[in-house]
Design an enzyme around this catalytic site. Structure first.
Site, PDB file in Angstrom:
ATOM      1  N   GLY A   1       0.824  -1.201   0.000  1.00  0.00           N
ATOM      2  CA  GLY A   1       0.000   0.000   0.000  1.00  0.00           C
ATOM      3  C   GLY A   1       0.858   1.250   0.000  1.00  0.00           C
TER       4      GLY A   1
ATOM      5  N   GLN B   1       2.994   9.949   1.750  1.00  0.00           N
ATOM      6  CA  GLN B   1       4.305   9.306   1.616  1.00  0.00           C
ATOM      7  C   GLN B   1       5.066   9.821   0.395  1.00  0.00           C
ATOM      8  OE1 GLN B   1       2.585   5.117   2.156  1.00  0.00           O
ATOM      9  NE2 GLN B   1       4.602   4.946   3.084  1.00  0.00           N
TER      10      GLN B   1
ATOM     11  N   CYS C   1       6.445  -0.572   6.560  1.00  0.00           N
ATOM     12  CA  CYS C   1       6.016   0.641   5.868  1.00  0.00           C
ATOM     13  C   CYS C   1       7.148   1.098   4.956  1.00  0.00           C
ATOM     14  CB  CYS C   1       5.683   1.722   6.886  1.00  0.00           C
ATOM     15  SG  CYS C   1       5.171   3.282   6.142  1.00  0.00           S
ATOM     16  N   LEU C   2       6.799   1.502   3.737  1.00  0.00           N
ATOM     17  CA  LEU C   2       7.819   1.977   2.801  1.00  0.00           C
ATOM     18  C   LEU C   2       8.544   3.208   3.343  1.00  0.00           C
ATOM     19  CD1 LEU C   2       5.781   1.562  -0.493  1.00  0.00           C
ATOM     20  CD2 LEU C   2       7.709   0.147   0.247  1.00  0.00           C
TER      21      LEU C   2
ATOM     22  N   HIS D   1      -3.592   0.598   8.214  1.00  0.00           N
ATOM     23  CA  HIS D   1      -2.277   1.251   8.127  1.00  0.00           C
ATOM     24  C   HIS D   1      -2.323   2.468   7.192  1.00  0.00           C
ATOM     25  CE1 HIS D   1       2.292   0.890   7.716  1.00  0.00           C
ATOM     26  NE2 HIS D   1       1.969   1.690   6.717  1.00  0.00           N
ATOM     27  N   GLU D   2      -2.932   2.284   6.015  1.00  0.00           N
ATOM     28  CA  GLU D   2      -2.949   3.368   5.015  1.00  0.00           C
ATOM     29  C   GLU D   2      -3.882   4.499   5.456  1.00  0.00           C
ATOM     30  OE1 GLU D   2      -0.674   3.376   2.885  1.00  0.00           O
ATOM     31  OE2 GLU D   2      -0.112   1.283   3.136  1.00  0.00           O
TER      32      GLU D   2
ATOM     33  N   HIS E   1      -2.182   6.725   7.813  1.00  0.00           N
ATOM     34  CA  HIS E   1      -1.275   7.690   7.166  1.00  0.00           C
ATOM     35  C   HIS E   1      -1.995   9.010   6.866  1.00  0.00           C
ATOM     36  CE1 HIS E   1       2.585   5.835   6.541  1.00  0.00           C
ATOM     37  NE2 HIS E   1       2.112   4.774   5.916  1.00  0.00           N
TER      38      HIS E   1
END
Ligand code: NI
Length: 160
Positions: free
Chosen positions: A46, A51, A91-92, A133-134, A137
């Site tokens: 995701g 981000q 997470c990226l 999670h997304e 963000h």
């Protein structure tokens, strides 16, 4: 290909509440296309707009069993959650690390597509974890704020 730079959680953009999308225009389409390319290139599950430095309520989630079944969620809202799961999450924007986070086992969201039409999507396990999670963000929350602890080097290596 329109690759965007993925910011790390050191950047202020990762800690701000994002604004709703109001214009479903070519600028949004370009953002979505670039985020798609960036997500595929990164190998993640995701990606949220903050981000890549855009403080708008946009996330992409790869919902496929196979790779690259990427769904665009614009102005997403959590409708329902159920159950519980506990496990490692990455997470990226926190490269190379995983932390132990408690999440619902099931999650259902509603969101707009790139034409502004509302739809619903639901998922269990990894998909539910990813929805939570997304969406976090978009409210400036990185999973490290919710985790118990990072996995140790030893635990990371044991998974390989
Ligand atoms: Ni993330």
């Amino acid at each position: 290909m329109g690759l965007r730079k993925i910011l790390t959680d050191k950047e202020p953009a990762l800690h701000k509440v994002c604004k709703p999308v109001t214009n479903f225009d070519s600028k949004l389409f370009k953002l979505l296309d670039d985020m798609r390319d960036t997500l595929i290139e990164s190998g993640g599950v995701g990606l949220a707009a903050p981000q890549v430095g855009i403080l708008r309520r946009v996330v992409l989630v790869d919902v496929g069993e196979e790779n690259n079944e990427i769904v665009e969620f614009i102005n997403p809202e959590m409708l329902e959650t159920d159950g519980e799961q506990y496990g490692p999450e990455g997470c990226l924007s926190v490269p190379g690390k995983y932390g132990l986070v408690k999440r619902p086992y099931y999650a259902k969201v509603r969101a707009q597509d790139r034409n502004g039409d509302w739809f619903e999507a639901e998922g269990e396990e990894l998909i539910a974890r990813c929805f939570c999670h997304e969406l976090d963000h978009l409210d400036g929350i990185v999973y490290t704020e919710k985790m118990d602890r990072f996995l140790t080097e030893e635990e990371l290596n044991a998974d390989e």
